[in-house]
Design a protein around this motif. Structure first.
Motif, PDB file in Angstrom:
ATOM      1  N   LEU A 249       6.048   1.988  -9.544  1.00 22.79           N
ATOM      2  CA  LEU A 249       6.436   1.335  -8.290  1.00 22.79           C
ATOM      3  C   LEU A 249       5.686   0.031  -8.018  1.00 22.79           C
ATOM      4  O   LEU A 249       6.316  -1.008  -7.830  1.00 22.79           O
ATOM      5  CB  LEU A 249       6.248   2.296  -7.106  1.00 22.79           C
ATOM      6  CG  LEU A 249       6.678   1.703  -5.766  1.00 22.79           C
ATOM      7  CD1 LEU A 249       8.197   1.659  -5.671  1.00 22.79           C
ATOM      8  CD2 LEU A 249       6.089   2.483  -4.616  1.00 22.79           C
ATOM      9  N   ILE A 250       4.365   0.091  -8.000  1.00 24.79           N
ATOM     10  CA  ILE A 250       3.595  -1.071  -7.552  1.00 24.79           C
ATOM     11  C   ILE A 250       3.790  -2.278  -8.471  1.00 24.79           C
ATOM     12  O   ILE A 250       4.219  -3.347  -8.026  1.00 24.79           O
ATOM     13  CB  ILE A 250       2.096  -0.717  -7.401  1.00 24.79           C
ATOM     14  CG1 ILE A 250       1.916   0.303  -6.260  1.00 24.79           C
ATOM     15  CG2 ILE A 250       1.264  -1.973  -7.135  1.00 24.79           C
ATOM     16  CD1 ILE A 250       0.511   0.871  -6.133  1.00 24.79           C
ATOM     17  N   THR A 251       3.489  -2.121  -9.753  1.00 21.28           N
ATOM     18  CA  THR A 251       3.579  -3.257 -10.675  1.00 21.28           C
ATOM     19  C   THR A 251       5.003  -3.820 -10.776  1.00 21.28           C
ATOM     20  O   THR A 251       5.187  -5.045 -10.643  1.00 21.28           O
ATOM     21  CB  THR A 251       3.018  -2.881 -12.057  1.00 21.28           C
ATOM     22  OG1 THR A 251       1.630  -2.540 -11.902  1.00 21.28           O
ATOM     23  CG2 THR A 251       3.149  -4.022 -13.051  1.00 21.28           C
ATOM     24  N   PRO A 252       6.022  -2.980 -10.986  1.00 22.30           N
ATOM     25  CA  PRO A 252       7.379  -3.549 -11.055  1.00 22.30           C
ATOM     26  C   PRO A 252       7.789  -4.270  -9.774  1.00 22.30           C
ATOM     27  O   PRO A 252       8.418  -5.337  -9.832  1.00 22.30           O
ATOM     28  CB  PRO A 252       8.277  -2.336 -11.310  1.00 22.30           C
ATOM     29  CG  PRO A 252       7.385  -1.287 -11.876  1.00 22.30           C
ATOM     30  CD  PRO A 252       6.030  -1.544 -11.283  1.00 22.30           C
TER      31      PRO A 252
ATOM     32  N   ALA B 226      -5.440  -0.122 -12.250  1.00 24.56           N
ATOM     33  CA  ALA B 226      -4.863  -0.352 -10.921  1.00 24.56           C
ATOM     34  C   ALA B 226      -5.143  -1.784 -10.464  1.00 24.56           C
ATOM     35  O   ALA B 226      -6.297  -2.202 -10.408  1.00 24.56           O
ATOM     36  CB  ALA B 226      -5.450   0.640  -9.917  1.00 24.56           C
ATOM     37  N   PRO B 227      -4.095  -2.535 -10.141  1.00 22.39           N
ATOM     38  CA  PRO B 227      -4.318  -3.913  -9.682  1.00 22.39           C
ATOM     39  C   PRO B 227      -5.018  -3.938  -8.326  1.00 22.39           C
ATOM     40  O   PRO B 227      -4.806  -3.064  -7.489  1.00 22.39           O
ATOM     41  CB  PRO B 227      -2.904  -4.487  -9.570  1.00 22.39           C
ATOM     42  CG  PRO B 227      -2.017  -3.305  -9.370  1.00 22.39           C
ATOM     43  CD  PRO B 227      -2.674  -2.170 -10.119  1.00 22.39           C
ATOM     44  N   GLU B 228      -5.855  -4.943  -8.151  1.00 24.89           N
ATOM     45  CA  GLU B 228      -6.501  -5.105  -6.860  1.00 24.89           C
ATOM     46  C   GLU B 228      -5.489  -5.698  -5.878  1.00 24.89           C
ATOM     47  O   GLU B 228      -4.692  -6.557  -6.251  1.00 24.89           O
ATOM     48  CB  GLU B 228      -7.713  -6.024  -6.960  1.00 24.89           C
ATOM     49  CG  GLU B 228      -8.878  -5.373  -7.660  1.00 24.89           C
ATOM     50  CD  GLU B 228     -10.141  -6.204  -7.573  1.00 24.89           C
ATOM     51  OE1 GLU B 228     -10.899  -6.021  -6.601  1.00 24.89           O
ATOM     52  OE2 GLU B 228     -10.342  -7.027  -8.479  1.00 24.89           O
TER      53      GLU B 228
ATOM     54  N   ASP C 129      -2.071  10.451 -10.399  1.00 28.10           N
ATOM     55  CA  ASP C 129      -1.103  10.069  -9.369  1.00 28.10           C
ATOM     56  C   ASP C 129      -1.034   8.548  -9.241  1.00 28.10           C
ATOM     57  O   ASP C 129       0.042   7.950  -9.179  1.00 28.10           O
ATOM     58  CB  ASP C 129      -1.482  10.716  -8.035  1.00 28.10           C
ATOM     59  CG  ASP C 129      -0.437  10.494  -6.956  1.00 28.10           C
ATOM     60  OD1 ASP C 129       0.748  10.807  -7.194  1.00 28.10           O
ATOM     61  OD2 ASP C 129      -0.814  10.018  -5.862  1.00 28.10           O
ATOM     62  N   ARG C 130      -2.197   7.912  -9.231  1.00 29.85           N
ATOM     63  CA  ARG C 130      -2.229   6.456  -9.068  1.00 29.85           C
ATOM     64  C   ARG C 130      -1.673   5.748 -10.293  1.00 29.85           C
ATOM     65  O   ARG C 130      -0.972   4.747 -10.165  1.00 29.85           O
ATOM     66  CB  ARG C 130      -3.661   6.004  -8.771  1.00 29.85           C
ATOM     67  CG  ARG C 130      -3.745   4.545  -8.398  1.00 29.85           C
ATOM     68  CD  ARG C 130      -5.001   4.217  -7.631  1.00 29.85           C
ATOM     69  NE  ARG C 130      -4.996   4.927  -6.369  1.00 29.85           N
ATOM     70  CZ  ARG C 130      -5.880   5.895  -6.056  1.00 29.85           C
ATOM     71  NH1 ARG C 130      -6.820   6.244  -6.897  1.00 29.85           N
ATOM     72  NH2 ARG C 130      -5.812   6.494  -4.879  1.00 29.85           N
ATOM     73  N   LYS C 131      -1.976   6.233 -11.478  1.00 30.73           N
ATOM     74  CA  LYS C 131      -1.410   5.614 -12.688  1.00 30.73           C
ATOM     75  C   LYS C 131       0.112   5.608 -12.614  1.00 30.73           C
ATOM     76  O   LYS C 131       0.761   4.591 -12.888  1.00 30.73           O
ATOM     77  CB  LYS C 131      -1.862   6.364 -13.943  1.00 30.73           C
ATOM     78  CG  LYS C 131      -3.234   5.988 -14.423  1.00 30.73           C
ATOM     79  CD  LYS C 131      -3.580   6.714 -15.709  1.00 30.73           C
ATOM     80  CE  LYS C 131      -4.955   6.304 -16.180  1.00 30.73           C
ATOM     81  NZ  LYS C 131      -5.368   7.020 -17.403  1.00 30.73           N
TER      82      LYS C 131
END
Length: 181
Positions: free
Chosen positions: A83-86, A125-127, A75-77
């Motif tokens: 969503l998060i990185t872009p 996962a980025p901090e 799910d996190r990947k």
């Protein structure tokens, strides 16, 4: 906090169930929007296929620890990639209700090694720039969440004894993790 003009700001809200994370995420999002920033609000587990299976297991009976960890990783990947990185690359403020720290705490309360979970998560996962931990006694948080918000019984993730262990792990993280506030 890393606030460069080329990268967005990544904020995570953590705490036990019923601590008020969702409310704080909304308020913080509104404040950044009012300041002229583009904001992306999200939560984990997500509404994607892996997150949906996790939420379903809360009412139908929890998965094995190994399966649960696998679902959280998958799910996190997907969340990070889609969503998060872009969003961060576009300079947006990303505010997430739960992140890998919750996996460390909740699955740690079930017997997983929180530091092993952290190592696995940091592979992809980025901090965050900052993590806000809302610390509340689980007996109070569950009463607030269940009685007033939903009006039903606590699910598999919301047992007071378990949440006490989760809270302890969160508080230990807050002492050791540089991003916690």
């Amino acid at each position: 906090m890393n606030i460069s003009s080329n990268r967005g700001i990544f904020i995570v809200m953590e705490g036990v169930d019923g601590a008020g994370k969702s409310t704080q995420v909304q308020l913080l999002g509104r404040a950044f929007s009012a300041a002229g920033r583009e904001v992306v609000l999200s939560k984990e587990p997500t509404d994607g296929p892996w997150g949906s299976k996790l939420r379903e297991s809360a009412s139908t009976g929890r998965m094995s620890l190994e399966d649960e960890l696998n679902h959280f990783v998958q799910d996190r990947k997907q969340h990070v990639e889609e969503l998060i990185t872009p969003s961060l690359q576009e300079g947006k403020v990303v505010i997430v209700d739960r992140y890998f720290y919750s996996t460390m705490a909740y699955q740690g309360a079930r017997g997983a090694d929180p530091q092993e979970v952290r190592s696995t998560m940091l592979e992809f996962a980025p901090e965050p720039d900052i993590v806000f931990l809302i610390d509340i006694d689980p007996a109070i948080s569950i009463r607030e969440r269940v009685a007033e918000s939903r009006g039903d019984e606590p699910n598999e993730f919301e047992q007071v004894e378990t949440l006490q262990r989760v809270r302890t792990i969160f508080n230990e993280m807050a002492k050791a993790e540089p991003h916690f506030s």
